[in-house]
Design a protein around this motif. Structure first.
Motif, PDB file in Angstrom:
ATOM      1  N   GLY A 164       0.827  -1.198   0.000  1.00 43.57           N
ATOM      2  CA  GLY A 164       0.000   0.000   0.000  1.00 43.57           C
ATOM      3  C   GLY A 164       0.858   1.243   0.000  1.00 43.57           C
ATOM      4  N   TYR A 165       0.251   2.370   0.329  1.00 45.06           N
ATOM      5  CA  TYR A 165       0.987   3.629   0.444  1.00 45.06           C
ATOM      6  C   TYR A 165       1.756   3.661   1.761  1.00 45.06           C
ATOM      7  CZ  TYR A 165      -1.030   6.203  -3.513  1.00 45.06           C
ATOM      8  OH  TYR A 165      -1.360   6.655  -4.771  1.00 45.06           O
ATOM      9  N   PRO A 166       3.089   3.852   1.717  1.00 44.77           N
ATOM     10  CA  PRO A 166       3.823   4.017   2.974  1.00 44.77           C
ATOM     11  C   PRO A 166       3.327   5.248   3.718  1.00 44.77           C
ATOM     12  CG  PRO A 166       5.317   3.628   1.128  1.00 44.77           C
ATOM     13  CD  PRO A 166       3.964   3.903   0.542  1.00 44.77           C
ATOM     14  N   THR A 167       3.208   5.148   5.037  1.00 38.27           N
ATOM     15  CA  THR A 167       2.815   6.305   5.837  1.00 38.27           C
ATOM     16  C   THR A 167       3.930   6.608   6.842  1.00 38.27           C
ATOM     17  OG1 THR A 167       1.446   4.811   7.190  1.00 38.27           O
ATOM     18  CG2 THR A 167       0.331   6.105   5.515  1.00 38.27           C
ATOM     19  N   PHE A 217      -9.417   7.481  -3.151  1.00 36.43           N
ATOM     20  CA  PHE A 217      -9.230   8.291  -1.955  1.00 36.43           C
ATOM     21  C   PHE A 217      -7.779   8.250  -1.485  1.00 36.43           C
ATOM     22  CE2 PHE A 217      -8.710   8.132   2.682  1.00 36.43           C
ATOM     23  CZ  PHE A 217      -8.992   9.462   2.981  1.00 36.43           C
ATOM     24  N   LEU A 218      -7.179   7.055  -1.412  1.00 36.90           N
ATOM     25  CA  LEU A 218      -5.808   6.941  -0.932  1.00 36.90           C
ATOM     26  C   LEU A 218      -4.834   7.702  -1.829  1.00 36.90           C
ATOM     27  CD1 LEU A 218      -5.416   3.261   0.345  1.00 36.90           C
ATOM     28  CD2 LEU A 218      -5.426   5.375   1.692  1.00 36.90           C
ATOM     29  N   THR A 223      -0.247  14.807   3.390  1.00 37.96           N
ATOM     30  CA  THR A 223       0.142  13.669   4.230  1.00 37.96           C
ATOM     31  C   THR A 223       1.555  13.852   4.746  1.00 37.96           C
ATOM     32  OG1 THR A 223      -1.365  12.077   3.229  1.00 37.96           O
ATOM     33  CG2 THR A 223       0.628  11.198   4.213  1.00 37.96           C
ATOM     34  N   GLY A 224       2.465  14.369   3.894  1.00 41.91           N
ATOM     35  CA  GLY A 224       3.824  14.623   4.346  1.00 41.91           C
ATOM     36  C   GLY A 224       3.864  15.621   5.484  1.00 41.91           C
ATOM     37  N   LYS A 225       3.066  16.671   5.385  1.00 38.90           N
ATOM     38  CA  LYS A 225       2.995  17.671   6.450  1.00 38.90           C
ATOM     39  C   LYS A 225       2.405  17.068   7.722  1.00 38.90           C
ATOM     40  CE  LYS A 225       1.213  22.308   7.492  1.00 38.90           C
ATOM     41  NZ  LYS A 225       0.694  21.925   8.820  1.00 38.90           N
ATOM     42  N   TRP A 226       1.352  16.288   7.551  1.00 39.23           N
ATOM     43  CA  TRP A 226       0.709  15.624   8.691  1.00 39.23           C
ATOM     44  C   TRP A 226       1.726  14.795   9.477  1.00 39.23           C
ATOM     45  CZ3 TRP A 226      -1.314  10.187   8.000  1.00 39.23           C
ATOM     46  CH2 TRP A 226      -1.957   9.710   9.142  1.00 39.23           C
ATOM     47  N   ASN A 237      -2.572  10.878  -0.454  1.00 45.06           N
ATOM     48  CA  ASN A 237      -1.113  10.821  -0.442  1.00 45.06           C
ATOM     49  C   ASN A 237      -0.436  11.693  -1.485  1.00 45.06           C
ATOM     50  OD1 ASN A 237      -0.076   8.560   1.550  1.00 45.06           O
ATOM     51  ND2 ASN A 237      -2.004   7.817   0.666  1.00 45.06           N
ATOM     52  N   GLU A 238      -1.208  12.259  -2.403  1.00 44.33           N
ATOM     53  CA  GLU A 238      -0.585  13.038  -3.477  1.00 44.33           C
ATOM     54  C   GLU A 238      -0.938  14.518  -3.470  1.00 44.33           C
ATOM     55  OE1 GLU A 238      -1.173  11.295  -7.302  1.00 44.33           O
ATOM     56  OE2 GLU A 238      -0.075   9.454  -6.795  1.00 44.33           O
ATOM     57  N   HIS A 239      -2.087  14.913  -2.892  1.00 43.50           N
ATOM     58  CA  HIS A 239      -2.454  16.328  -3.012  1.00 43.50           C
ATOM     59  C   HIS A 239      -1.591  17.183  -2.095  1.00 43.50           C
ATOM     60  CE1 HIS A 239      -4.739  15.884   0.760  1.00 43.50           C
ATOM     61  NE2 HIS A 239      -4.860  17.198   0.779  1.00 43.50           N
ATOM     62  N   LYS A 240      -1.269  18.362  -2.570  1.00 42.25           N
ATOM     63  CA  LYS A 240      -0.350  19.254  -1.872  1.00 42.25           C
ATOM     64  C   LYS A 240      -1.060  20.013  -0.753  1.00 42.25           C
ATOM     65  CE  LYS A 240       3.377  18.496  -4.332  1.00 42.25           C
ATOM     66  NZ  LYS A 240       3.967  19.520  -5.200  1.00 42.25           N
ATOM     67  N   ALA A 241      -0.298  20.273   0.301  1.00 41.51           N
ATOM     68  CA  ALA A 241      -0.814  21.082   1.398  1.00 41.51           C
ATOM     69  C   ALA A 241      -1.050  22.505   0.901  1.00 41.51           C
ATOM     70  CB  ALA A 241       0.161  21.082   2.571  1.00 41.51           C
ATOM     71  N   SER A 242      -1.989  23.165   1.487  1.00 39.47           N
ATOM     72  CA  SER A 242      -2.334  24.515   1.064  1.00 39.47           C
ATOM     73  C   SER A 242      -1.132  25.453   1.157  1.00 39.47           C
ATOM     74  CB  SER A 242      -3.480  25.051   1.931  1.00 39.47           C
ATOM     75  OG  SER A 242      -3.788  26.382   1.607  1.00 39.47           O
TER      76      SER A 242
END
Length: 430
Positions: A145-148, A330-331, A347-350, A335-340
């Motif tokens: 899956g997507y690494p978190t 959804f996943l 997800t990276g920011k989270w 995992n791909e949309h950029k933070a505002s």
């Protein structure tokens, strides 16, 4: 996320077998509502604090923008996650999307809990995530899956304790590490340790294995082969365990001392620990964190060598979900949309906001440009060279056997070569 010492995967081995035997095409936790609306469930251990708040925020944004595909979070404590996942799967009530510890991957795959990642998504993930993150959530050739979450091991040290012992820089070889541990250990008149030189124990299940595997990696060794066979009973493994055993024999390391409790109060000079510890130490030590705590790479036996262990979590789709396409949609967005207003993903920011390493390579690179805490740099760097924790079926049982063997050396003084041979015999590839 530290791996709780309350977790006992062996307890749920039978449940995993039951899930595999159940088969069939049972319903997942999701469903279709009126007007063709799809409702997806996401099961995770993000039950409180910034981890829950951040995930809830992303789900709320998705639900607002996608009224036809709604996601509902289901949360349990980490100790209960694997049991909940497998019991619900057996009863045909598994969540559409599951968040899991990478070490469970092989067993979840064997039990038909996690679905194969679609080829187009797998190709993107393999191209965009760090080797350590990918290795931690890949079983054989199968991406789960997507690494978190991603954690790496480094050497934490108390700068003031080292300075008081005349040590001006952190160790860069095993010889220096052993020498510094012996110089910094302190005992009272009765011989009881007041300050431990080097802690070789982590806070969690199989508490001796992650530090040992980090040292093994620094020597160029491996834990398990791709087929699950033991790889640690060789010259590299024997050297790493002898190094640990010698420190225990010299009473510079002691398994009865908990680094997560005693480092913060000056009771431990150095410790091999995972990067998540940064957040805890900042909270516990407050102003003393900046003045007392240093972090560096775990040194190897020769100048320039270093090692680490990487372990991770992933989010995947339930093999029995009736809405797999929507779940992957959804996943992918998550995992791909950029933070505002930023150059990193949401997800990276989270994850970074929690003190964790974002697993996406581009996110890591952005955060490394502006790390406000210099102690984070070695943790991020380790993601480029760390040994990924194996996660094929049988890996947890092998890890338990190795832990038991290591403890006979550290606590009882057993011969390291004999202990590793015993652990290797106990490994049963599945």
């Amino acid at each position: 996320m530290r791996i709780s010492k309350g977790l006992r995967l062996a307890v749920v081995a039978g449940l995993l077998a039951s899930a595999a035997a159940c088969g069939g095409s049972g319903d997942s936790g999701g469903g279709s509502g009126s007007g063709g609306k799809v409702e997806l469930t996401l099961l995770s251990h993000y039950s409180d604090g910034p981890s829950k708040d951040g995930l809830d925020k992303m789900i709320a944004q998705w639900n607002k923008d996608n009224p036809k595909i709604q996601v509902k979070a289901q949360v349990v404590k980490f100790d209960d996650l694997l049991t909940t996942m497998t019991v619900r799967q057996t009863g045909g009530r598994g969540a559409d999307i599951v968040s899991a510890y990478g070490l469970w991957g092989g067993q979840l795959m064997k039990a038909n809990v996690v679905a194969k990642v679609p080829d187009d998504i797998a190709t993107k993930i393999k191209a965009e995530y760090s080797p350590a993150a990918l290795g931690a959530v890949t079983t054989g050739d199968t991406l789960l899956g997507y690494p978190t979450e991603l954690n790496t091991y480094v050497l934490f040290y108390n700068k003031k304790i080292l300075a008081a012992a005349g040590i001006t820089k952190p160790p860069t070889t095993w010889a220096e590490l052993a020498d510094d541990a012996k110089k910094t250990v302190k005992r009272d008149a009765k011989g009881n340790i007041q300050v431990e030189g080097l802690s070789l124990i982590q806070d969690g299940d199989n508490k001796s294995v992650h530090p040992f595997l980090s040292l093994l990696d620094s020597a160029g060794g491996k834990f398990l082969g791709a087929d699950g066979t033991p790889q640690f009973d060789n010259d590299q493994g024997k050297a790493a365990l002898k190094f640990e055993g010698d420190l225990a024999a010299a009473k510079a390391s002691n398994t009865s001392i908990s680094p997560t409790k005693q480092f913060r109060s000056g009771g431990v000079a150095m410790a091999l620990q995972a990067g998540w510890w940064i957040g805890s130490l900042k909270t516990q030590m407050k102003d003393k964190y900046a003045s007392d705590v240093g972090v560096t790479a775990i040194p190897g036996p020769t100048p320039g060598s270093k090692g680490s262990l990487a372990y991770g979590f992933f989010m995947g789709v339930n093999q029995r979900s009736k809405h797999a396409d929507e779940a992957w949609k959804f996943l992918t967005w998550m995992n791909e949309h950029k933070a505002s207003g930023g150059d990193v993903t949401e997800t990276g920011k989270w994850l970074a906001d929690q003190g964790l390493i974002p697993p996406r390579t581009a996110d890591q690179a952005e955060y490394k440009k502006s790390l406000s805490d210099p102690n984070l740099a070695p943790i991020y760097d380790a993601a480029t060279y760390a040994m990924a924790e194996p996660n094929q079926p049988g890996a947890y049982e092998a890890k338990t056997g190795l832990h038991n063997a290591i403890m006979t050396v550290l606590a009882d003084g057993k011969n390291p070569d004999d202990a590793l041979a015993q652990a290797a015999k106990a490994v049963k590839p599945q």
